[in-house]
Design a protein around this motif. Sequence first.
Motif, PDB file in Angstrom:
ATOM      1  N   GLY A 145     -28.722  42.366  26.390  1.00 14.96           N
ATOM      2  CA  GLY A 145     -29.830  42.149  27.307  1.00 14.96           C
ATOM      3  C   GLY A 145     -31.012  43.068  27.084  1.00 14.96           C
ATOM      4  N   LEU A 146     -30.860  44.128  26.314  1.00 13.15           N
ATOM      5  CA  LEU A 146     -31.944  45.086  26.128  1.00 13.15           C
ATOM      6  C   LEU A 146     -33.155  44.444  25.463  1.00 13.15           C
ATOM      7  CD1 LEU A 146     -33.064  47.920  26.383  1.00 13.15           C
ATOM      8  CD2 LEU A 146     -31.973  48.472  24.212  1.00 13.15           C
ATOM      9  N   THR A 147     -32.928  43.646  24.441  1.00 10.84           N
ATOM     10  CA  THR A 147     -34.040  42.981  23.760  1.00 10.84           C
ATOM     11  C   THR A 147     -34.778  42.064  24.722  1.00 10.84           C
ATOM     12  OG1 THR A 147     -32.835  43.083  21.678  1.00 10.84           O
ATOM     13  CG2 THR A 147     -34.667  41.545  21.791  1.00 10.84           C
ATOM     14  N   GLN A 148     -34.027  41.324  25.531  1.00  5.70           N
ATOM     15  CA  GLN A 148     -34.635  40.434  26.514  1.00  5.70           C
ATOM     16  C   GLN A 148     -35.421  41.238  27.546  1.00  5.70           C
ATOM     17  OE1 GLN A 148     -34.876  37.192  26.581  1.00  5.70           O
ATOM     18  NE2 GLN A 148     -35.790  37.003  28.594  1.00  5.70           N
ATOM     19  N   LEU A 149     -34.866  42.341  28.021  1.00  5.13           N
ATOM     20  CA  LEU A 149     -35.579  43.188  28.984  1.00  5.13           C
ATOM     21  C   LEU A 149     -36.859  43.758  28.385  1.00  5.13           C
ATOM     22  CD1 LEU A 149     -32.646  45.117  30.696  1.00  5.13           C
ATOM     23  CD2 LEU A 149     -34.175  43.446  31.753  1.00  5.13           C
ATOM     24  N   GLN A 150     -36.819  44.132  27.120  1.00  2.47           N
ATOM     25  CA  GLN A 150     -38.013  44.654  26.463  1.00  2.47           C
ATOM     26  C   GLN A 150     -39.102  43.588  26.388  1.00  2.47           C
ATOM     27  OE1 GLN A 150     -35.815  46.204  23.005  1.00  2.47           O
ATOM     28  NE2 GLN A 150     -36.808  48.174  23.393  1.00  2.47           N
ATOM     29  N   ARG A 151     -38.716  42.340  26.130  1.00  5.05           N
ATOM     30  CA  ARG A 151     -39.697  41.245  26.098  1.00  5.05           C
ATOM     31  C   ARG A 151     -40.311  41.025  27.481  1.00  5.05           C
ATOM     32  NH1 ARG A 151     -35.767  37.519  23.535  1.00  5.05           N
ATOM     33  NH2 ARG A 151     -35.523  38.411  21.486  1.00  5.05           N
ATOM     34  N   VAL A 152     -39.478  41.028  28.504  1.00  5.21           N
ATOM     35  CA  VAL A 152     -39.966  40.837  29.875  1.00  5.21           C
ATOM     36  C   VAL A 152     -40.895  41.974  30.255  1.00  5.21           C
ATOM     37  CG1 VAL A 152     -39.264  40.786  32.306  1.00  5.21           C
ATOM     38  CG2 VAL A 152     -37.990  39.458  30.612  1.00  5.21           C
ATOM     39  N   MET A 153     -40.502  43.201  29.947  1.00  4.63           N
ATOM     40  CA  MET A 153     -41.333  44.358  30.271  1.00  4.63           C
ATOM     41  C   MET A 153     -42.672  44.289  29.538  1.00  4.63           C
ATOM     42  SD  MET A 153     -40.380  48.375  29.945  1.00  4.63           S
ATOM     43  CE  MET A 153     -41.626  49.635  30.080  1.00  4.63           C
ATOM     44  N   ALA A 154     -42.660  43.911  28.270  1.00  3.50           N
ATOM     45  CA  ALA A 154     -43.904  43.801  27.501  1.00  3.50           C
ATOM     46  C   ALA A 154     -44.819  42.740  28.114  1.00  3.50           C
ATOM     47  CB  ALA A 154     -43.596  43.472  26.043  1.00  3.50           C
ATOM     48  N   ALA A 155     -44.243  41.646  28.589  1.00  3.07           N
ATOM     49  CA  ALA A 155     -45.045  40.596  29.224  1.00  3.07           C
ATOM     50  C   ALA A 155     -45.670  41.101  30.517  1.00  3.07           C
ATOM     51  CB  ALA A 155     -44.184  39.366  29.494  1.00  3.07           C
ATOM     52  N   TYR A 156     -44.903  41.855  31.315  1.00  4.82           N
ATOM     53  CA  TYR A 156     -45.448  42.423  32.553  1.00  4.82           C
ATOM     54  C   TYR A 156     -46.528  43.461  32.265  1.00  4.82           C
ATOM     55  CZ  TYR A 156     -42.623  40.257  36.202  1.00  4.82           C
ATOM     56  OH  TYR A 156     -42.079  39.368  37.099  1.00  4.82           O
ATOM     57  N   VAL A 157     -46.349  44.256  31.232  1.00  4.09           N
ATOM     58  CA  VAL A 157     -47.379  45.235  30.856  1.00  4.09           C
ATOM     59  C   VAL A 157     -48.671  44.500  30.494  1.00  4.09           C
ATOM     60  CG1 VAL A 157     -48.070  46.947  29.123  1.00  4.09           C
ATOM     61  CG2 VAL A 157     -45.791  47.056  30.122  1.00  4.09           C
ATOM     62  N   ALA A 158     -48.565  43.451  29.705  1.00  7.38           N
ATOM     63  CA  ALA A 158     -49.748  42.672  29.315  1.00  7.38           C
ATOM     64  C   ALA A 158     -50.412  42.041  30.531  1.00  7.38           C
ATOM     65  CB  ALA A 158     -49.360  41.601  28.303  1.00  7.38           C
TER      66      ALA A 158
END
Length: 104
Positions: free
Chosen positions: A25-38
């Motif tokens: 799940g870490l890779t998925q969480l990193q994608r979600v976090m990057a989307a929220y940062v953007a």
Amino acid sequence: GVGGASDTEPGTAVASPRTTVARSGLTQLQRVMAAYVAEYNSVSPRPMPLAVFAYAVQHLCRIGRALRLAGGHAVLLGDPGSSRRSLTRLAAYMGGHDLVEVEP
């Protein structure tokens, strides 16, 4: 067994379900976090150049968990430049919370 203990022979390593989910799940969480940062950066007058790495994701999850609690709060300690404020802003944004900062 309970808590990751194994019913197999002693010395046999068995990954617990929690560890397996955390790794996958870490890779998925990193994608979600990057989307929220953007998203945050596109609507905020103060954009944040946050790096999305495992340590930041872990702390974001902890801060978000604390903010979700009724009356939730946290004291964040760390070196200057360790993104405490930025991660807290992002966690508040992700949770739909209003953030009030006390300036020194």
